[in-house]
Scaffold this motif. Structure first.
Motif, PDB file in Angstrom:
ATOM      1  N   ASN A 199       1.127  -1.324   0.046  1.00 38.91           N
ATOM      2  CA  ASN A 199      -0.266   0.105  -0.029  1.00 38.91           C
ATOM      3  C   ASN A 199       1.133   0.919   0.024  1.00 38.91           C
ATOM      4  N   ALA A 200       2.104   1.406   1.160  1.00 37.09           N
ATOM      5  CA  ALA A 200       2.602   2.156   0.963  1.00 37.09           C
ATOM      6  C   ALA A 200       3.576   2.725  -0.260  1.00 37.09           C
TER       7      ALA A 200
ATOM      8  N   THR B 196       1.488   6.131  -6.895  1.00 42.75           N
ATOM      9  CA  THR B 196       0.416   6.747  -7.259  1.00 42.75           C
ATOM     10  C   THR B 196       0.780   8.795  -7.640  1.00 42.75           C
ATOM     11  N   ARG B 197       1.841   8.848  -6.433  1.00 43.06           N
ATOM     12  CA  ARG B 197       1.827  10.918  -6.026  1.00 43.06           C
ATOM     13  C   ARG B 197       2.344  10.908  -6.819  1.00 43.06           C
TER      14      ARG B 197
ATOM     15  N   GLY C 225       1.296   3.493  -3.030  1.00 39.43           N
ATOM     16  CA  GLY C 225       1.024   5.538  -2.590  1.00 39.43           C
ATOM     17  C   GLY C 225       1.968   6.163  -3.639  1.00 39.43           C
ATOM     18  N   PHE C 226       2.698   5.682  -3.544  1.00 36.82           N
ATOM     19  CA  PHE C 226       4.083   6.581  -3.700  1.00 36.82           C
ATOM     20  C   PHE C 226       4.239   6.657  -5.058  1.00 36.82           C
TER      21      PHE C 226
END
Length: 114
Positions: free
Chosen positions: A52-53, A59-60, A56-57
């Motif tokens: 998940n982390a 995605t940014r 998310g990274f």
């Protein structure tokens, strides 16, 4: 099928490769980024707590890359992300790569683990 390359439809003549001095000073500013063996590119590995982390990274970075119209080469397995940056139009490293690498560093600060 849509065109999936990050090359714009027209070549921008102002996109030029970094000079040797620019490369040297840039690498000093970007800890952990290394020249890619066999090509004019930079790469770095990142490790996160979990998938998940890592996602998310990514995605940014994807949002920023789309804004810049400059997309990284990357590989993700669970909590690990490998990123390679190079500008296809210039066949090597440009300021576009450095701008994206700086953003990646900012996003990864405090989010990665050793």
């Amino acid at each position: 099928m849509p065109d999936r390359t990050c090359e714009p439809k027209e070549v921008h003549p102002m996109i030029t490769k970094l000079t040797a001095e620019e490369r040297k000073s840039t690498l000093a500013e970007l800890p952990g980024w290394e020249p890619t063996v066999g090509r004019d590119a930079l790469h770095k590995s990142f490790k996160f707590e979990d998938f998940n982390a890592a996602f998310g990274f990514m995605t940014r970075i994807a949002i920023k890359a789309q804004e810049l119209n400059h997309h990284p080469e990357w590989f993700n397995v669970y909590n690990q992300v490998e990123i390679t940056l190079s500008t296809h139009e210039a066949s090597g490293l440009t300021q576009r790569d450095i701008e994206l690498a700086r953003f990646i560093e900012k996003v990864s600060a405090g989010a990665t683990r050793s």
